[in-house]
Design a protein around this motif. Structure first.
Motif, PDB file in Angstrom:
ATOM      1  N   LEU A  35      44.622  42.828  41.509  1.00 50.76           N
ATOM      2  CA  LEU A  35      45.031  44.231  41.214  1.00 50.76           C
ATOM      3  C   LEU A  35      44.104  44.234  39.859  1.00 50.76           C
ATOM      4  O   LEU A  35      44.231  43.609  38.850  1.00 50.76           O
ATOM      5  N   LEU A  74      48.574  53.115  43.066  1.00 55.23           N
ATOM      6  CA  LEU A  74      47.560  52.016  43.581  1.00 55.23           C
ATOM      7  C   LEU A  74      46.354  52.764  44.498  1.00 55.23           C
ATOM      8  O   LEU A  74      47.051  53.423  45.455  1.00 55.23           O
ATOM      9  N   ASP A  83      42.955  45.778  45.094  1.00 53.93           N
ATOM     10  CA  ASP A  83      43.436  47.069  44.816  1.00 53.93           C
ATOM     11  C   ASP A  83      43.209  47.610  43.246  1.00 53.93           C
ATOM     12  O   ASP A  83      42.834  46.919  42.457  1.00 53.93           O
ATOM     13  N   ALA A  85      44.280  50.206  40.129  1.00 52.72           N
ATOM     14  CA  ALA A  85      45.312  51.326  39.468  1.00 52.72           C
ATOM     15  C   ALA A  85      44.293  52.218  38.714  1.00 52.72           C
ATOM     16  O   ALA A  85      43.780  51.811  37.513  1.00 52.72           O
TER      17      ALA A  85
END
Length: 254
Positions: A35, A74, A83, A85
Motif C-alpha cells: 500500500l 483506496l 494499492d 491512498a
C-alpha cells in the motif's frame, strides 16, 4: 504484520516521491503486497501512478481530518499487488486543520491499525517539510528511509532531519532503515565525497545500491507509470529493483 516505511527528507528535490513510487512498484513486482500512501499536498505520487486527481473525491485528507475509514479512499494502481491512498491539493489545509485536533500526531497511525495484516509493506511518501503531516507519517512508521541527493546542500538538511528522527525514536517505536543515494553520478568527485561523509555518520545504514540520474526515471511519472513499466530494461529500473532486493534482504536479517 505489515511493515510501515516512511520515505522522508525535509529537503525537496531529492527523489522522495520517485523512490516511494518505484520502491513500492518494485516490491509489488517481486510479489509483495503493498500500500502506498500519498501524504504530500503536491500529490505527485498519486498522479505518478496514473490517477487523475480531479476524479478522486475522498482522499487521505478526509482520513486524517474527517476520520473516514482508510479503506474508503483506496484505489487500484497500474501495478498488481499495489494499492494507493491518494492525495489531492486539499491536503495543503491539513497542517492547519490538524493543529486543534486531539492526538493530532497519531491520526495516520490510528487509521492504519486495522491494516496491520492486510499488506506486507505500507510505504508513505512524505512532504518536503517537518510539519504535522511528516510527523504523522513518522509516528505511524516502523522505520524511515532517507533519500539523499549527492550534493552539498543535502548534507546541511540531513542534520535537522536526523535530530527529528532520533527524537521520535526516543518516544515512538521508530527505527532508521537507511539512507538511499539518488540522482547519483559516479563521474563526479562531489558524489563520492558526499557518500563518504554520509557513511561516516550513518555507517551500515547507508544502502549499497545507488539510484543513477537518468532521463527515463524522471520521465516516467508524466506517463503515470513507475519506471519498471515505462523503461523495463533501463538503468533506473535495474537500480530500483536492486534497491528493493537489498531492502528485502535487510528485512529478512532483522
Amino acid at each position: 504484520m505489515s511493515k510501515v516505511i516512511a520515505i522522508a527528507n525535509q529537503k525537496g528535490g531529492v527523489g522522495k516521491t520517485t523512490t516511494a513510487i518505484n520502491l513500492a512498484a518494485s516490491l509489488a513486482h517481486l510479489g509483495q503486497e503493498c500500500l502506498l500512501i500519498d501524504i504530500d499536498p503536491q500529490s505527485n505520487t498519486t498522479s505518478g501512478l496514473g490517477i487523475d486527481r480531479v476524479d478522486i473525491g475522498k482522499n487521505i485528507y478526509n482520513v486524517l481530518i474527517d476520520e473516514i475509514a482508510l479503506e474508503d479512499v483506496l484505489k487500484d494502481t497500474v501495478m498488481d499487488w499495489l494499492d494507493i491512498a491518494p492525495a489531492t491539493t486539499d491536503l495543503a489545509a491539513a497542517e492547519v486543520d490538524l493543529v486543534n485536533l486531539a492526538n493530532r500526531e497519531e491520526k495516520l497511525k490510528i487509521a492504519l491499525e486495522k491494516f496491520q495484516k492486510v499488506y506486507k509493506y505500507i510505504i508513505i511518501d512524505c512532504p518536503p517539510s517537518l510539519g504535522l503531516l511528516t510527523i504523522n507519517a513518522l509516528v505511524a512508521a516502523d522505520t524511515v528511509i532517507i533519500p539523499m541527493q549527492c550534493e552539498f546542500f543535502a548534507l546541511q538538511g540531513l542534520g535537522q532531519l536526523s535530530k527529528t528522527i532520533f527524537a521520535l525514536m526516543q518516544n515512538y517505536n521508530l527505527d532508521l532503515d537507511g539512507v538511499l543515494f539518488t540522482m547519483y553520478d559516479s563521474r563526479t568527485n562531489l558524489s563520492q565525497q558526499v557518500v563518504e561523509e554520509v557513511k561516516k555518520f550513518f555507517g551500515e545504514k547507508v544502502y549499497e545500491t545507488k539510484i543513477p540520474r537518468t532521463v527515463k526515471v524522471a520521465e516516467a511519472p508524466s506517463f503515470g507509470k513507475p519506471v519498471l513499466l515505462y523503461d523495463p530494461h533501463g538503468k533506473g529500473t535495474i537500480a530500483y529493483m536492486d534497491f528493493a532486493k537489498e531492502f528485502l534482504k535487510r528485512q529478512s536479517n532483522e
